[in-house]
Design a protein around this motif. Structure first.
Motif, PDB file in Angstrom:
ATOM      1  N   VAL A 136      57.950  33.141  66.373  1.00  0.00           N
ATOM      2  CA  VAL A 136      58.063  33.892  65.110  1.00  0.00           C
ATOM      3  C   VAL A 136      57.136  35.106  65.013  1.00  0.00           C
ATOM      4  O   VAL A 136      57.072  35.755  63.974  1.00  0.00           O
ATOM      5  N   ALA A 137      56.455  35.441  66.106  1.00  0.00           N
ATOM      6  CA  ALA A 137      55.508  36.571  66.046  1.00  0.00           C
ATOM      7  C   ALA A 137      56.195  37.873  65.623  1.00  0.00           C
ATOM      8  O   ALA A 137      55.580  38.717  64.962  1.00  0.00           O
ATOM      9  N   LEU A 138      57.470  38.022  65.986  1.00  0.00           N
ATOM     10  CA  LEU A 138      58.166  39.269  65.643  1.00  0.00           C
ATOM     11  C   LEU A 138      58.762  39.233  64.227  1.00  0.00           C
ATOM     12  O   LEU A 138      59.419  40.180  63.804  1.00  0.00           O
ATOM     13  N   ARG A 139      58.491  38.162  63.493  1.00  0.00           N
ATOM     14  CA  ARG A 139      58.897  38.099  62.078  1.00  0.00           C
ATOM     15  C   ARG A 139      57.659  37.753  61.228  1.00  0.00           C
ATOM     16  O   ARG A 139      57.133  38.601  60.529  1.00  0.00           O
ATOM     17  N   ASP A 140      57.151  36.526  61.344  1.00  0.00           N
ATOM     18  CA  ASP A 140      55.973  36.131  60.556  1.00  0.00           C
ATOM     19  C   ASP A 140      54.777  37.022  60.914  1.00  0.00           C
ATOM     20  O   ASP A 140      53.963  37.382  60.061  1.00  0.00           O
ATOM     21  N   GLY A 141      54.688  37.400  62.185  1.00  0.00           N
ATOM     22  CA  GLY A 141      53.593  38.246  62.649  1.00  0.00           C
ATOM     23  C   GLY A 141      53.629  39.640  62.052  1.00  0.00           C
ATOM     24  O   GLY A 141      52.613  40.353  62.035  1.00  0.00           O
ATOM     25  N   SER A 142      54.774  40.014  61.563  1.00  0.00           N
ATOM     26  CA  SER A 142      54.927  41.335  60.961  1.00  0.00           C
ATOM     27  C   SER A 142      53.999  41.493  59.742  1.00  0.00           C
ATOM     28  O   SER A 142      53.488  42.582  59.458  1.00  0.00           O
ATOM     29  N   HIS A 143      53.731  40.361  59.042  1.00  0.00           N
ATOM     30  CA  HIS A 143      52.758  40.383  57.939  1.00  0.00           C
ATOM     31  C   HIS A 143      51.371  40.811  58.423  1.00  0.00           C
ATOM     32  O   HIS A 143      50.653  41.522  57.725  1.00  0.00           O
ATOM     33  N   ALA A 144      51.003  40.317  59.614  1.00  0.00           N
ATOM     34  CA  ALA A 144      49.637  40.517  60.107  1.00  0.00           C
ATOM     35  C   ALA A 144      49.382  41.946  60.576  1.00  0.00           C
ATOM     36  O   ALA A 144      48.233  42.351  60.751  1.00  0.00           O
ATOM     37  N   ILE A 145      50.474  42.682  60.805  1.00  0.00           N
ATOM     38  CA  ILE A 145      50.285  44.068  61.272  1.00  0.00           C
ATOM     39  C   ILE A 145      50.973  45.046  60.311  1.00  0.00           C
ATOM     40  O   ILE A 145      51.427  46.120  60.710  1.00  0.00           O
ATOM     41  N   ALA A 146      51.047  44.633  59.038  1.00  0.00           N
ATOM     42  CA  ALA A 146      51.581  45.496  57.976  1.00  0.00           C
ATOM     43  C   ALA A 146      52.974  46.042  58.322  1.00  0.00           C
ATOM     44  O   ALA A 146      53.277  47.214  58.095  1.00  0.00           O
ATOM     45  N   HIS A 147      53.821  45.158  58.887  1.00  0.00           N
ATOM     46  CA  HIS A 147      55.225  45.499  59.151  1.00  0.00           C
ATOM     47  C   HIS A 147      55.371  46.792  59.956  1.00  0.00           C
ATOM     48  O   HIS A 147      56.245  47.613  59.680  1.00  0.00           O
ATOM     49  N   SER A 148      54.494  46.938  60.960  1.00  0.00           N
ATOM     50  CA  SER A 148      54.468  48.204  61.700  1.00  0.00           C
ATOM     51  C   SER A 148      55.082  48.120  63.100  1.00  0.00           C
ATOM     52  O   SER A 148      54.869  49.000  63.928  1.00  0.00           O
TER      53      SER A 148
END
Lengths: 339, 339
Positions: free
Chosen positions: B11-23
């Motif tokens: 899920v890094a490419l979805r949930d992880g998107s929070h951690a990098i400000a959807h960048s």
């Protein structure tokens, strides 16, 4: 299911010393110890990462003499007792006496899990000095349960007040901790402790299992400031234990604050689970093997991870670093024979 | 004790998107997806952190249109199937159709744990589009076991192939996961999944308990690249499951390599358990509450943590942000009445 009380020892000022290249200053120790004391931490361990006398070219030179740090912590704390770690062979009775003289109240005498017999003199001396004395069985995953129990009983017979099962490599799985702590509890009359590392992201899981099986002494490191991937994160542990209704006497909010405001800024690199710490936990080997394995891997053109896993299988211990080249060579030959 | 096989979704490419400000950029997604595909990851979830259609001022604007990212992942992977997340109300049937058209193979339809009924239309449509369909019950800790089971059965009745228990706040303790997964397994005919967060340092512990109780679908995020303190760290999970003899079909070494070489450099801040993520897990509230609570704490001169814990007790959910001021005011009055 769970006991109602657990006594925590904070190890960031000892185990954490590995993570910052033994660079603690008196000022840092005073600030951390003061905040921990204020949060009512029962014990704070202060020593070189490899225990008293560890400052050396081999184990890493301390920036500040450890006795200065211990004394500073002792003088800072009203509530918390200061503990020291001693590995017979690295530290000696002389250092133990100095530590007692300057106000340490607990000594943890650490040996490899199969070498409890070398702790006899130091446990005896520690008791004579009036110190609360802990036997600390390192790399516990390397011995079968019966051996671990036998060695713990030796430490008990020498006069230890507590025996710790120490997961130095962060290699234990929860069911393994469960079986071993239950066996220790069933065989000893003294308290049982557990010291985890987070290499497999299981420090908290293993700690809870240990408590469930009757361990009453638990180590933690604030913000995971310990060797490898760090230990059980103390401030998180306090929160989890509160949720479980287990008392520690420690102030959860103050622990959170000191983790964020005092400890986090000291960390030179974040305590994430990296490729290096993960493979060490998976293989169950000493962290000092990593550098040697990387070198051997380059020389023999094999994967350092294969070397570490093989070393783990062969239960190679510290001091047997020559085995690393041997294993690398064996793997290189095996690789050739495939073609 | 454990099942012999587990199917992992990264899920890094979805949930992880929070951690990098959807960048996320197309280039980053292609590099990560290629490496995951090469490691034989079964499913890779790609969407805005809040699911399809999440890019907005309210939830955070994506740097790159999520459909471009999904399409890039689809075109990159030979083995891995691409999954998308959809929260009815944020995403719509229109986005679901687009995702299916560009090659997504799995849709995860997510609702609050007590609102499964709003997933009916989307689960039905997802099945009609030929997608493997997962019901995703978020903030599962907020409902008692019977309610969770009832809601999961609703999703099953709508045609879901799998139902996930989602620990959105990282609030679950292992014994709570054990009870709930066992109940789900006892009541459903479809597969059960579990999605953890690491706020209490229990993601791995809870994941193992879930697997032990029969969950066969597990989410992980490489290098903990997820919201809050991140999820179950995927590459560590693969190592732990190997040690337990549980098959995932995923290459452990390749996962370690991609975590270290491709994902770690993308992380803007390390995925440690900070004061913020810890208190969110402890209180069991939405991460979006943190900022509001900090503001209210300042205004009413109370501790933000007290606000969050009270919100958790009152089981306040997203959309009830006005409750935050109310709780802060109540706490301020309580404080005054002490004097």
């Amino acid at each position: 299911m769970f006991g109602k009380e657990v006594i925590v020892t904070e190890v960031a000022l000892r185990d954490g010393s590995h993570a910052i290249a033994h660079s603690y200053t008196v000022d840092q120790v005073v600030r951390i110890a003061k905040a921990l004391d204020d949060a009512k931490m029962p014990y704070i361990e202060v020593s070189h990462g490899d225990g008293l006398g560890g400052s050396s070219l081999q184990y890493g030179l301390s920036t500040t003499n450890e006795f200065e740090l211990i004394e500073a912590a002792v003088n800072t704390c009203n509530h918390s007792k200061i503990a020291v770690l001693l590995l017979p062979g690295i530290g000696t009775v002389k250092e133990l006496k100095t530590a007692a003289k300057i106000g340490a109240k607990m000594a943890r005498i650490a040996t490899h899990v199969t070498e409890a017999d070398v702790s006899k003199q130091h446990i005896t001396m520690s008791k004579e000095l009036g110190l609360e004395t802990v036997g600390f069985l390192m790399m516990s995953h390397m011995a079968p349960t019966e051996k671990l129990v036998e060695q713990a009983k030796l430490m008990e017979s020498y006069g230890a007040d507590v025996v710790y099962m120490v997961d130095s490599a962060g290699a234990f799985l929860p069911h393994e901790v469960k079986e071993r702590i239950a066996a220790l509890r069933g065989s000893l009359d003294i308290e049982v402790g557990f010291h985890a590392h987070n290499n497999l992201s299981l420090a908290m899981a293993n700690t809870l299992v240990a408590i469930e099986e009757g361990a009453t002494r638990i180590d933690g490191s604030v913000r995971c400031l310990g060797a490898g991937a760090g230990n059980t994160q103390t401030e998180v542990l306090i929160g989890v234990l509160e949720r479980l209704g287990i008392k520690t006497g420690i102030d959860f909010y103050k622990m959170m604050d000191l983790a964020e405001e005092i400890v986090a800024p000291i960390l030179q690199t974040p305590q994430e689970i990296t490729k290096g710490s993960l493979i060490l936990g998976y293989a169950g080997v000493y962290s000092s093997f990593l550098l040697h394995a990387n070198r051997a891997a380059k020389k023999w053109n094999v994967d350092a991870r294969d070397i570490l896993i093989e070393l783990g299988k062969q239960k190679v211990v510290g001091g047997q670093e020559d085995m690393i080249q041997e294993v690398a060579c064996m793997l290189a030959n095996k690789k050739l024979s495939v073609f």
